[in-house]
Design a protein around this motif. Structure first.
Motif, PDB file in Angstrom:
ATOM      1  N   ASN A  50       0.823  -1.217   0.000  1.00  0.00           N
ATOM      2  CA  ASN A  50       0.000   0.000   0.000  1.00  0.00           C
ATOM      3  C   ASN A  50       0.853   1.260   0.000  1.00  0.00           C
ATOM      4  N   LYS A  51       2.113   1.125  -0.347  1.00  0.00           N
ATOM      5  CA  LYS A  51       3.044   2.253  -0.373  1.00  0.00           C
ATOM      6  C   LYS A  51       3.589   2.453  -1.784  1.00  0.00           C
ATOM      7  N   GLN A  52       3.627   3.716  -2.231  1.00  0.00           N
ATOM      8  CA  GLN A  52       4.220   4.021  -3.526  1.00  0.00           C
ATOM      9  C   GLN A  52       5.616   4.594  -3.307  1.00  0.00           C
ATOM     10  N   THR A  53       6.596   4.047  -4.025  1.00  0.00           N
ATOM     11  CA  THR A  53       7.954   4.562  -3.934  1.00  0.00           C
ATOM     12  C   THR A  53       8.321   5.236  -5.244  1.00  0.00           C
ATOM     13  N   LYS A  54       9.253   6.159  -5.175  1.00  0.00           N
ATOM     14  CA  LYS A  54       9.770   6.838  -6.352  1.00  0.00           C
ATOM     15  C   LYS A  54      11.264   6.585  -6.423  1.00  0.00           C
ATOM     16  N   ILE A  55      11.701   6.107  -7.574  1.00  0.00           N
ATOM     17  CA  ILE A  55      13.120   5.859  -7.807  1.00  0.00           C
ATOM     18  C   ILE A  55      13.581   6.865  -8.850  1.00  0.00           C
ATOM     19  N   ARG A  56      14.500   7.719  -8.481  1.00  0.00           N
ATOM     20  CA  ARG A  56      15.015   8.734  -9.411  1.00  0.00           C
ATOM     21  C   ARG A  56      16.237   8.165 -10.129  1.00  0.00           C
ATOM     22  N   VAL A  57      16.266   8.375 -11.446  1.00  0.00           N
ATOM     23  CA  VAL A  57      17.311   7.764 -12.269  1.00  0.00           C
ATOM     24  C   VAL A  57      17.906   8.788 -13.220  1.00  0.00           C
ATOM     25  N   ASP A  58      19.231   8.778 -13.311  1.00  0.00           N
ATOM     26  CA  ASP A  58      19.950   9.534 -14.329  1.00  0.00           C
ATOM     27  C   ASP A  58      20.309   8.525 -15.415  1.00  0.00           C
ATOM     28  N   LEU A  59      19.629   8.590 -16.553  1.00  0.00           N
ATOM     29  CA  LEU A  59      19.812   7.606 -17.613  1.00  0.00           C
ATOM     30  C   LEU A  59      21.239   7.590 -18.148  1.00  0.00           C
ATOM     31  N   ALA A  60      21.875   8.739 -18.244  1.00  0.00           N
ATOM     32  CA  ALA A  60      23.261   8.793 -18.733  1.00  0.00           C
ATOM     33  C   ALA A  60      24.189   8.016 -17.799  1.00  0.00           C
ATOM     34  N   GLN A  61      24.023   8.184 -16.497  1.00  0.00           N
ATOM     35  CA  GLN A  61      24.846   7.441 -15.535  1.00  0.00           C
ATOM     36  C   GLN A  61      24.568   5.952 -15.639  1.00  0.00           C
ATOM     37  N   LEU A  62      23.306   5.598 -15.839  1.00  0.00           N
ATOM     38  CA  LEU A  62      22.930   4.195 -15.955  1.00  0.00           C
ATOM     39  C   LEU A  62      23.588   3.563 -17.189  1.00  0.00           C
ATOM     40  N   ILE A  63      23.549   4.252 -18.303  1.00  0.00           N
ATOM     41  CA  ILE A  63      24.128   3.743 -19.548  1.00  0.00           C
ATOM     42  C   ILE A  63      25.639   3.566 -19.419  1.00  0.00           C
ATOM     43  N   HIS A  64      26.292   4.472 -18.706  1.00  0.00           N
ATOM     44  CA  HIS A  64      27.751   4.414 -18.569  1.00  0.00           C
ATOM     45  C   HIS A  64      28.215   3.557 -17.391  1.00  0.00           C
ATOM     46  N   GLY A  65      27.299   2.842 -16.763  1.00  0.00           N
ATOM     47  CA  GLY A  65      27.666   1.921 -15.694  1.00  0.00           C
ATOM     48  C   GLY A  65      28.001   2.574 -14.380  1.00  0.00           C
ATOM     49  N   GLU A  66      27.544   3.796 -14.164  1.00  0.00           N
ATOM     50  CA  GLU A  66      27.852   4.514 -12.930  1.00  0.00           C
ATOM     51  C   GLU A  66      26.761   4.331 -11.874  1.00  0.00           C
ATOM     52  N   TYR A  67      25.817   3.428 -12.145  1.00  0.00           N
ATOM     53  CA  TYR A  67      24.684   3.207 -11.242  1.00  0.00           C
ATOM     54  C   TYR A  67      24.807   1.811 -10.660  1.00  0.00           C
ATOM     55  N   ASN A  68      24.758   1.673  -9.355  1.00  0.00           N
ATOM     56  CA  ASN A  68      24.893   0.371  -8.709  1.00  0.00           C
ATOM     57  C   ASN A  68      23.544  -0.285  -8.422  1.00  0.00           C
ATOM     58  N   GLN A  69      22.470   0.435  -8.631  1.00  0.00           N
ATOM     59  CA  GLN A  69      21.146  -0.036  -8.273  1.00  0.00           C
ATOM     60  C   GLN A  69      20.577  -0.954  -9.355  1.00  0.00           C
ATOM     61  N   ASN A  70      19.901  -2.024  -8.934  1.00  0.00           N
ATOM     62  CA  ASN A  70      19.220  -2.908  -9.875  1.00  0.00           C
ATOM     63  C   ASN A  70      17.948  -2.215 -10.355  1.00  0.00           C
ATOM     64  N   LEU A  71      17.870  -1.939 -11.646  1.00  0.00           N
ATOM     65  CA  LEU A  71      16.710  -1.228 -12.165  1.00  0.00           C
ATOM     66  C   LEU A  71      15.856  -2.102 -13.065  1.00  0.00           C
ATOM     67  N   SER A  72      15.717  -3.373 -12.687  1.00  0.00           N
ATOM     68  CA  SER A  72      14.766  -4.219 -13.397  1.00  0.00           C
ATOM     69  C   SER A  72      13.377  -3.691 -13.095  1.00  0.00           C
ATOM     70  N   LEU A  73      12.595  -3.538 -14.136  1.00  0.00           N
ATOM     71  CA  LEU A  73      11.252  -3.004 -13.964  1.00  0.00           C
ATOM     72  C   LEU A  73      10.329  -4.081 -13.408  1.00  0.00           C
ATOM     73  N   GLN A  74       9.246  -3.635 -12.802  1.00  0.00           N
ATOM     74  CA  GLN A  74       8.260  -4.536 -12.226  1.00  0.00           C
ATOM     75  C   GLN A  74       6.896  -4.244 -12.839  1.00  0.00           C
ATOM     76  N   PRO A  75       5.997  -5.245 -12.815  1.00  0.00           N
ATOM     77  CA  PRO A  75       4.667  -5.015 -13.392  1.00  0.00           C
ATOM     78  C   PRO A  75       4.003  -3.776 -12.794  1.00  0.00           C
ATOM     79  N   GLN A  76       3.360  -3.019 -13.654  1.00  0.00           N
ATOM     80  CA  GLN A  76       2.610  -1.810 -13.297  1.00  0.00           C
ATOM     81  C   GLN A  76       3.485  -0.620 -12.911  1.00  0.00           C
ATOM     82  N   ASP A  77       4.808  -0.696 -13.098  1.00  0.00           N
ATOM     83  CA  ASP A  77       5.651   0.481 -12.873  1.00  0.00           C
ATOM     84  C   ASP A  77       5.194   1.601 -13.806  1.00  0.00           C
ATOM     85  N   ILE A  78       5.335   2.824 -13.333  1.00  0.00           N
ATOM     86  CA  ILE A  78       5.090   4.008 -14.149  1.00  0.00           C
ATOM     87  C   ILE A  78       6.421   4.728 -14.278  1.00  0.00           C
ATOM     88  N   ILE A  79       6.888   4.874 -15.508  1.00  0.00           N
ATOM     89  CA  ILE A  79       8.168   5.525 -15.769  1.00  0.00           C
ATOM     90  C   ILE A  79       7.880   6.879 -16.396  1.00  0.00           C
TER      91      ILE A  79
END
Length: 91
Positions: A50-79
């Motif tokens: 019953n809780k909504q979380t927000k994950i903030r992402v810098d796509l450039a950092q993600l593409i260049h491997g500077e992000y350590n967080q697992n960003l596998s999407l989940q059903p019903q995510d809103i991007i």
């Protein structure tokens, strides 16, 4: 699984994607960000119980491997990919 992709991308809307799809793959399926996208302020809104979380992402950092967080999407995510200019006039 179904996710919702909104904002400054070439193909926004509901996307049916394979399980374990990550944000970079989804952006590729959607034709990538458009010229008006702010790619360092992407938000993934995720319902967890019953809780909504927000994950903030810098796509450039993600593409260049500077992000350590697992960003596998989940059903019903809103991007949300924000735009430099508003979608609707402020007038």
């Amino acid at each position: 699984m179904q996710v919702n992709l909104w904002g400054a991308v070439r193909k926004p809307g509901i996307h049916h994607i394979p399980v374990k799809t990550d944000l970079v793959a989804l952006m590729s399926y959607a034709g990538g960000p458009n010229d008006n996208a702010i790619i360092d302020e992407i938000v993934i809104k995720r319902q967890q119980g019953n809780k909504q979380t927000k994950i903030r992402v810098d796509l450039a950092q993600l593409i260049h491997g500077e992000y350590n967080q697992n960003l596998s999407l989940q059903p019903q995510d809103i991007i949300v990919v924000p735009a430099k200019e508003p979608w609707i006039s402020q007038d």
